[in-house]
Design a protein around this motif. Structure first.
Motif, mmCIF file in Angstrom:
data_model
loop_
_atom_site.group_PDB
_atom_site.id
_atom_site.type_symbol
_atom_site.label_atom_id
_atom_site.label_comp_id
_atom_site.label_asym_id
_atom_site.label_seq_id
_atom_site.Cartn_x
_atom_site.Cartn_y
_atom_site.Cartn_z
ATOM 1 N N PRO A 16 0.805 -1.236 0.000
ATOM 2 C CA PRO A 16 0.000 0.000 0.000
ATOM 3 C C PRO A 16 0.830 1.274 0.000
ATOM 4 N N GLU A 17 2.044 1.213 0.533
ATOM 5 C CA GLU A 17 2.879 2.414 0.626
ATOM 6 C C GLU A 17 3.278 2.975 -0.732
ATOM 7 N N VAL A 18 3.128 2.192 -1.822
ATOM 8 C CA VAL A 18 3.484 2.725 -3.146
ATOM 9 C C VAL A 18 2.460 3.747 -3.625
ATOM 10 N N LEU A 19 1.306 3.819 -2.949
ATOM 11 C CA LEU A 19 0.288 4.810 -3.296
ATOM 12 C C LEU A 19 0.638 6.135 -2.640
ATOM 13 N N ARG A 20 0.997 7.119 -3.435
ATOM 14 C CA ARG A 20 1.388 8.428 -2.913
ATOM 15 C C ARG A 20 0.453 9.498 -3.446
ATOM 16 N N VAL A 21 -0.044 10.341 -2.548
ATOM 17 C CA VAL A 21 -0.904 11.452 -2.950
ATOM 18 C C VAL A 21 -0.013 12.634 -3.304
ATOM 19 N N GLU A 296 -5.914 9.141 2.913
ATOM 20 C CA GLU A 296 -5.883 7.870 3.641
ATOM 21 C C GLU A 296 -5.917 6.665 2.701
ATOM 22 N N ILE A 297 -5.579 6.868 1.426
ATOM 23 C CA ILE A 297 -5.725 5.809 0.438
ATOM 24 C C ILE A 297 -4.900 4.575 0.784
ATOM 25 N N ALA A 298 -3.700 4.753 1.296
ATOM 26 C CA ALA A 298 -2.890 3.582 1.670
ATOM 27 C C ALA A 298 -3.549 2.815 2.815
ATOM 28 N N ASP A 299 -4.100 3.555 3.789
ATOM 29 C CA ASP A 299 -4.822 2.896 4.889
ATOM 30 C C ASP A 299 -6.043 2.154 4.361
ATOM 31 N N ALA A 300 -6.733 2.737 3.385
ATOM 32 C CA ALA A 300 -7.904 2.087 2.808
ATOM 33 C C ALA A 300 -7.511 0.778 2.132
ATOM 34 N N HIS A 301 -6.374 0.770 1.445
ATOM 35 C CA HIS A 301 -5.909 -0.464 0.811
ATOM 36 C C HIS A 301 -5.505 -1.503 1.852
ATOM 37 N N ARG A 302 -4.881 -1.072 2.933
ATOM 38 C CA ARG A 302 -4.538 -2.029 4.000
ATOM 39 C C ARG A 302 -5.801 -2.649 4.590
#
Length: 317
Positions: A16-21, A296-302
Motif C-alpha cells: 500500500p505504501e506505493v500509493l502516494r498522494v 488515507e488511500i494507503a490505509d484504505a488499501h490495508r
C-alpha cells in the motif's frame, strides 16, 4: 480552472505504501472524452491486485481506480454539472482512473444519474451492484431456487443478496469470519455458512466471488444441472491450475462468468438508475462499510487487503 490536481499515484507495483498522494497535471479535454470532477470512488479487489503487480500490461506510474462518481466538469457530449458514474472499460489500467480529484474518461463509459443520495453512498453502488446484477443474469435463475453466494460479505456478495429477493430466491451466504454472520442475515441471507461448515442443501446456483481457488469445489457443491458463475477474485488467484473441464464439470452442470464491461456506460444505464432509486427508497442497501479520504488511500488499501470490510469501502473527496 487549476492546472494541477491531487491524485493517489501508484508509482510502482508493491505494498500500500506505493500509493502516494501528489500534485499532477490536470488532464486536458480531447475529442470523445469527458473531464469528470470525482466526488467519491469505491475500492475494488482488482485494484489491489493491480497495485501488487498482477495485472498484465499495466504500466506504472498509474492512477488506479476502476470506478468513480462525480460531476461533469468539461465535455462536448454532456452538460457540465451532470452527475455521472463510470465503471471499468480499462479505467486505472490502460489509462488513469478514479483515484484523483479529476478523471478524464471516455464518453462511452459515462452513465448520467439523477439522485439526491450523498456522494459516499452513491460511490458504493455502481461497480458492486452492476456486477451482482450481471452475475445473476448469467446464472439465469428460476423463481424459487437456492442461490449460494461464496464471499457473501463482499460488496458484490451483499448486493447479490439484495437483488436475489427480486428473483424469489432462497439464499445462502458464506464467510470466513463468524463476526460477519449477523450482518449477512440482516442484509438478506436466509442462511450463513461460516468457514468449512456444511451447506444445509445443495444450491441450484452458485455465485463464486472467491474465484479460481474455489471453482472446482463449487462445481462439486452445486445441485445436478445447476449453474456456477465465477465473477470475483477474492481468493487472490487468477487461474485454475491443471483444470480439466471433462473431469471437473459434472454432466449437465453449467460453468459461466460475468465481465463487468458488459454493463458499463449506456448498457447498464437504466439498471443503474433503478438501483440508485431503489437505494434511495430503502429497497436496497448501499452496503457502505467505511469511508476514507484521499490522503488515507494507503490505509484504505490495508483495510481492504486485511479483509476487514463487510461491504463497500469508499473514498470521499
Amino acid at each position: 480552472m487549476d492546472t494541477t490536481m491531487r491524485a493517489a499515484v501508484a508509482e510502482r507495483p508493491g505494498p500500500p505504501e506505493v500509493l502516494r498522494v501528489m500534485d499532477v497535471p490536470l488532464p486536458r479535454l480531447r475529442p470523445g472524452w469527458t473531464l469528470v470532477q470525482v466526488r467519491s470512488f469505491g475500492l475494488n479487489r482488482s485494484e489491489l491486485m493491480t497495485r501488487q503487480g498482477h495485472s498484465p500490461g499495466v504500466r506504472f506510474p498509474r492512477i488506479l481506480g476502476v470506478e468513480c462518481v462525480g460531476i461533469v466538469a468539461e465535455s462536448v457530449a454532456l452538460r457540465p454539472g451532470t452527475t455521472v458514474a463510470a465503471v471499468m472499460g480499462e479505467m486505472g489500467r490502460a489509462f488513469d482512473g478514479g483515484y484523483a480529484e479529476y478523471a478524464l474518461l471516455p464518453d462511452s463509459l459515462l452513465t448520467p444519474l439523477t439522485t439526491t443520495l450523498d456522494w459516499a453512498t452513491l460511490g458504493a453502488i455502481p461497480q458492486a451492484y452492476l456486477t451482482a446484477l450481471g452475475s445473476l443474469a448469467a446464472l439465469a435463475p428460476a423463481d424459487g431456487g437456492v442461490l449460494l453466494v461464496r464471499g457473501g460479505s463482499s460488496s458484490v456478495g451483499l448486493a447479490a443478496l439484495s437483488l436475489a429477493r427480486d428473483h424469489g430466491l432462497r439464499t445462502i451466504a458464506t464467510t470466513r469470519n463468524p463476526a460477519k454472520a449477523e450482518l449477512l442475515l440482516e442484509r438478506g441471507a436466509g442462511h450463513v455458512v461460516v468457514g468449512q461448515d456444511r451447506l444445509p442443501v445443495r444450491p441450484d446456483y452458485i455465485l463464486d466471488l472467491v474465484g479460481a481457488s474455489t471453482v472446482a469445489e463449487s462445481l462439486r457443491l452445486v445441485a445436478p444441472g445447476g449453474t456456477v458463475c465465477v465473477t470475483g477474485t477474492l481468493g487472490g488467484a487468477w487461474t485454475i491450475p491443471d483444470f480439466e473441464p471433462v473431469a471437473m464439470i459434472p454432466s449437465g452442470t453449467k460453468l459461466t462468468a460475468f465481465h463487468s464491461d458488459d454493463l458499463n456506460g449506456p448498457a447498464g444505464a437504466k439498471a443503474l438508475q433503478q438501483i440508485v432509486d431503489g437505494v434511495a427508497e430503502g429497497r436496497y442497501d448501499a452496503n457502505l462499510d467505511r469511508v476514507f479520504t484521499l490522503d488515507e488511500i494507503a490505509d484504505a488499501h490495508r483495510y481492504m487487503e486485511a479483509n476487514q470490510a463487510t461491504g463497500k469501502v469508499v473514498v470521499r473527496l
